[in-house]
Design a protein around this motif. Sequence first.
Motif, PDB file in Angstrom:
ATOM      1  N   UNK A 250       1.017  -1.233  -0.016  1.00  0.00           N
ATOM      2  CA  UNK A 250       0.145   0.122   0.037  1.00  0.00           C
ATOM      3  C   UNK A 250       0.873   1.142   0.030  1.00  0.00           C
ATOM      4  N   UNK A 251       1.945   1.208   0.819  1.00  0.00           N
ATOM      5  CA  UNK A 251       2.935   2.435   0.527  1.00  0.00           C
ATOM      6  C   UNK A 251       3.569   2.621  -0.677  1.00  0.00           C
ATOM      7  N   UNK A 252       3.839   1.439  -1.258  1.00  0.00           N
ATOM      8  CA  UNK A 252       4.349   1.690  -2.725  1.00  0.00           C
ATOM      9  C   UNK A 252       3.317   2.296  -3.448  1.00  0.00           C
ATOM     10  N   UNK A 253       2.179   1.822  -3.412  1.00  0.00           N
ATOM     11  CA  UNK A 253       1.160   2.299  -4.605  1.00  0.00           C
ATOM     12  C   UNK A 253       0.930   3.676  -4.221  1.00  0.00           C
ATOM     13  N   UNK A 254       1.061   3.900  -2.845  1.00  0.00           N
ATOM     14  CA  UNK A 254       0.476   5.628  -2.542  1.00  0.00           C
ATOM     15  C   UNK A 254       1.685   6.452  -3.093  1.00  0.00           C
ATOM     16  N   UNK A 255       3.006   5.857  -2.950  1.00  0.00           N
ATOM     17  CA  UNK A 255       4.421   6.731  -3.469  1.00  0.00           C
ATOM     18  C   UNK A 255       4.102   6.833  -5.127  1.00  0.00           C
ATOM     19  N   UNK A 256       3.409   5.779  -5.957  1.00  0.00           N
ATOM     20  CA  UNK A 256       3.116   5.923  -7.307  1.00  0.00           C
ATOM     21  C   UNK A 256       2.137   7.025  -7.571  1.00  0.00           C
ATOM     22  N   UNK A 257       0.952   6.856  -6.774  1.00  0.00           N
ATOM     23  CA  UNK A 257      -0.216   7.625  -7.315  1.00  0.00           C
ATOM     24  C   UNK A 257       0.215   8.991  -6.714  1.00  0.00           C
ATOM     25  N   UNK A 258       0.951   9.471  -5.684  1.00  0.00           N
ATOM     26  CA  UNK A 258       1.542  10.858  -5.431  1.00  0.00           C
ATOM     27  C   UNK A 258       2.665  11.404  -6.085  1.00  0.00           C
ATOM     28  N   UNK A 259       3.170  10.443  -7.315  1.00  0.00           N
ATOM     29  CA  UNK A 259       4.273  11.067  -7.868  1.00  0.00           C
ATOM     30  C   UNK A 259       5.536  11.357  -6.857  1.00  0.00           C
ATOM     31  N   UNK A 260       5.712  10.401  -6.062  1.00  0.00           N
ATOM     32  CA  UNK A 260       6.763  10.709  -5.240  1.00  0.00           C
ATOM     33  C   UNK A 260       8.295  10.226  -5.953  1.00  0.00           C
ATOM     34  N   UNK A 261       8.947  11.142  -6.739  1.00  0.00           N
ATOM     35  CA  UNK A 261      10.081  10.930  -7.322  1.00  0.00           C
ATOM     36  C   UNK A 261      11.291  10.729  -6.538  1.00  0.00           C
TER      37      UNK A 261
END
Length: 664
Positions: free
Chosen positions: A55-66
């Motif tokens: 879930x944390x990895x999915x959130x990083x993708x959806x928030x564009x955390x580069x």
Amino acid sequence: MIPEIGLFSLILALLAAIVQGTLPLIGAATGWQPGLAVARPAAVAQFGLATVAIGCLAASFLQNDYSVLYVAANSHADLPAAYRFAAVWGGHEGSLLLWLYLLTAWTLAVALCSRRLPPAFAGRVLAVMGWISVGFLLFLLFLSNPFERLMPPAMAGRDLNPLLQDPGMIVHPPMLYMGYVGFSVAFAFAIAALLSGELDALWARWVRPWTLAAWTFLTLGILLGSAWAYYVLGWGGWWFWDPVENASFMPWLAGTALIHSLIVTERRGAFRSWTVLLAICTFSLSILGTFLVRSGVLTSVHAFAVDPGRGLYILGFMTVIVGGSLALYAWRAPKVGLGGGFALLSRESLLLSNNVVLTVAAASVLLGTLYPVVLDVLDWGKISIGPPYFEAVFVPLMTPAIFLMGVGPVARWKQAQAPDLGRRLRIAFAVSVATAVLLPLAMPGPIRLGSPLVMLGLWLAAWSVASAAAHAWQRLTDGDGHWLRRLGRQPRSWYGMLLAHAGIGIFIAGATLANGYEVKQELRLEPGAAQEAGGYRFVFAGLAPATGPNYSAQRAEFHVTRDGRPVTTLYPEKRLYTVQDMPLSQAAIDSGFTRDLFVALGEPAGGSAWTVRIQVKPFMAWIWAGCLLMALGGLLAAGDKRYRQREAHAPHPRGVPAASREGT
């Protein structure tokens, strides 16, 4: 802090997996009940922690955390949200995290559904699955960390591979991995049986629904991958014997053999050692598929990993699993026993013959896949083994397998009579021969009688369906009572067997007709030009620019008519994904019950002309329908209520339940 929470969850999951793998084994060996009691809570904790991590990895993708290296390498702000979510498993690190997450989900399912098992046996099963989790968690934490930070953060991501920006890739990897990982349950049951020496008909009944569920998911995963290749890659085919395709096909073949072997072990108490060995080999092939795809030894759109250290770790992990389980098998298998005897002609012997053929077929695919890799590793040269090898080896092997598939369900247990089999199957055999001879007469094409391979394929397809129908008719009409009442009393596993066997026949028919009677043309066309193909007229009406969320395109328009009547309009595209500067052909396909119309744009050919691929492929829909029927059959069989019933008595002597001397 979201990536750090995800990483910390993986560390805690590793601790939970170590506890799950250690204490229940001690408890099973010594009778220490607190150790056994830890198994289920540890499995629940591990699943919860893995859920937090993914879930944390999915959130990083959806928030564009580069600031997360994996996100920066596989995403972009212009990427649609659905593909940003799918990018979680679009690269190496995320795909291994998905593998771990699904492994914890299967472990949780076993923990929740194994309360009818003896506590010591259930503890051993969960402990084996815990140690598998330990292996993958160590891999993620030390070699493939999906939460590794990038400092300073990237200004923009490098985008997801355009080949993976397709709706099919949202569901294909989870389905495929559910099948891969699901076979770990059968593996864990096999290892637990070897450790305890408890391997009988009741054991096979426990294992069978889990194996069927894994096989069903793997079938759906292969179907989705094949459809993705057909719709996205633009070459108009559905199977190329690519090493990555083979990586999923090998455990499917071994899993099919395992399912049939479990039937004999459950019904007759036979094939015990063979069934355990098949369970070990099936999961080992799943791990091998991971090694092939994730180590970077193969050149493929799926082979994301380029770090040889990762490959060495997976190879070592696979060596521990395969070598350790085979060593345990060699030590304990003689104590398991061979089970009940049977005659040379019986359902047991036919299923055993089918198992051997399926195993040899899997070995032939394994040889063709690994041989070029071995030569390259030994520096003995580079060779490429493609479809000609596999078709020349695989078709002759599968022909007797399909024939035996039709005979096996009709034969009696322990001993069958050849005249009786001939009487039961004579109509099915006549129908299949007539279909192979007469159906090519109705097909369009310059050679109306078809080739010998086409006739062989049609015979096998008709035989699969007709023999299943013959078996159903005989089972419903033999004995007392009206056939409708007998129909309602049949178990789900029987219906599942019929559907799966019929699905194989429909699949073979679709593959045979699509490959044998397709019309394929690759030519140079200018706007306004027309081309005849397979009785259809394709008119290239023109081109227009088009844009997508992260690509620009040239969109062609083709009007398709038949005998002067409009059929459809197709809009193939030549796309350019701007971030990666990668061109991609997006084929346009009009699918129907009896044919597919396929048009793909190639490259500009000078002036206003373009290279164009036009294909008319008959009965392509039957390929997908056959695979869906196979999966539905597996799902029905896995849901058989008999697998959820508590055994009221011990197995019949020699491991055969008294009520199972006949039946599926």
